[in-house]
Design a protein around this motif. Sequence first.
Motif: not given
Lengths: 236, 293
Positions: A85, A88-89, A91-92, A135, A137, A139, A142, A149, B174-175, B178, B290-293
Amino acid sequence: MSLLHIENLNVSYGAIRAVKGISFDVEEGEIVTLIGANGAGKTTTLNTIAGLLKPTAYSQVTFEGKSLLGIPAHKIVGHGIALCPEGRRVFTGMSVQDNLEMGAFTRDDAEAGETIEFVFEHFPRLKERRNQLAGTLSGGEQQMLAMGRALMSKPRLLMLDEPSMGLAPILVQEIFDIIQALHDQGTTILLVEQNAQMALSIADRAYVLETGKISMEGPARELLADERVKKAYLGG
Amino acid sequence: MEILTNLINGMSLGSVYAIIALGYTMVYGIAKMLNFAHGDVIMVGAYICFCAISYLGLPAIAGVILSVVGCTVLGIVVERLAYKPLRDAPSLNVLITAIGVSYFLQNAALLIMGSDPKSFSSIISLPALRLFDGQLVISATTVLTIVVCVVIMVALTLFTTKTKMGKAMRACSEDRGAATLMGINVNSTISMVFAIGSGLAAIAGVLLCSAYPTLMPTTGSMPGIKAFTAAVLGGIGSIPGAALGGVLLGIIEIFARAYIGTQLADAVVFAVLIVMLLIKPAGLLGKNVSEKV
C-alpha cells in the motif's frame, strides 16, 4: 484471457466520484503502470481491486476469469493478489521477520519458509535486520519490507502503490531495479506511480489517469515519447 | 512486618487490577474503544461462579470454568450486538453505548439476583502461609492471586509474540487496513480479543470476590474503573503496561488505606491518575512512536 480485467470501474467517496468508469487489463507477466497526478484515482483503483473499497454498480473486476466483487477484503490475498500500500504501512512495532510472516498469514508455515528465502534474496538488507523493529528502519528499508511482505503471499499479481514516494533518487533506482528483477522472474506487476519517468521506463504498457478517467493508454515506450505526456508528467 | 504485609496485600489487589486492566488495554489496542462495561463482566463472572457453587453445588473449579466460559460468550455476544454495528461510528457513540451496556448488565443482575448482597465464599480452601515464626501471615487467596496474574501475563506475552494469531492481533491493533491486506479477518480478531478479555475478567471476578466476599450488582464497577485507571497509568494499549499499572495501583491503594485513611484511599488512587496524565499522558510504558515517512 487477461489475468486482471477491469471494466467500467466506478468508485465514489460519498457524493464524490473518484473513479469514473475506467477499463483496463493486465496480462500475465506484464508490468502495467497507472500514472497520473494527485487525486487522479490511482490509489482508489488499487484499493478497490484489493477489496478495501466497494465500487458502485455495473463495475466489473475480474481476476483469472472470476469476479472479485463481493469477496471480503481479507480473502482477496488468498486469490493471488497482493497490494503493497501507499505509505508502506509496515507494522512498526513488530520485527522485520514478524512483518514478513504476517505477509504469509493465509499460507502454511512450511511454504512461507521457502518464500522468505526468496524475499531475502531480493532484499538482503532485510535479512540483516530481520530481528529489528520495522519502525526503526529507514524509509527505503521500510519500502523494501512492505514489498517483501506483499511478496510473502506469493501473489499472481503484485500491486505496488507509489513505491518511490519520499525516497532519495538513489533508493528510487534501487527499488525500481528490484521491480525489474521481480518482473524478469515472471511476477506480474500493476504499478501506480507519480514518478512517471521511472514507471514508464520499466513498464510494458501504461494508462494515464486524469481526474478519475483514462485519458491515454498504450505501450510505455510510446507514452514516454508522447509530447502531451512529456508536457504534463515528465517536466518537459 | 506491617509494611511487608501491606506490600504483599497491595500486590495481590494489584494483580486483580492488572488482570482486569488487560481486558481494557487489549480491547482498546485493537478496537480503539474504551469498553466501560468491562467492569460489569467481572460482576457477572463472580455471580456465575457463586451460583454454580451455592445453588448447583458444583466444586469450585467447575464454578470457575463455568464462569470463564460464560463471560467469554458474554463478551463475544456484547461485541457482536452492541459494538460491531458501530465499527465505523464516531468514538463518542461507542463510548456511550459501552456505558449503556454497563447499566444493562448491572440492572439485569439486579433483576435476576436481587439487590441484597451475596456472601461469596472463597474458592480457595488452602491454609494461610506463615513466615518468620508467624509474624507474617499471607492468606492463600493472596498468594494464588499473584500466581494467577503472573501465569496470565506470561501466557499472554507468549501468545502475542510467538503465535500467528497473537501476531495477527498486534498487526490489527497497529493498522487494520494493512492487516486486512495480509488476509487477516479483522472482525473475527476483534471478537477473539473480546473473548480473551472477558474470560480474564471472569477470573478477576472470582479472585476479587474471594478476597472481598461481598457480591452485589455494582461489585464490578469500582474495580473496573480502577483497572481502567491502571491501564492508563501503565500506558493504554500496552500489555506489560497494564500489568505494571495494575500492581502499582494496588500497592498505592493498600498503602493509602493503611497510612492515610480508608476514606481517602480511592481519592489517592485517582489523584495518581491525574498527576500521571499531567506529567506523562502516554502512561508509564505507553509510547509515542514517531513514524518515518
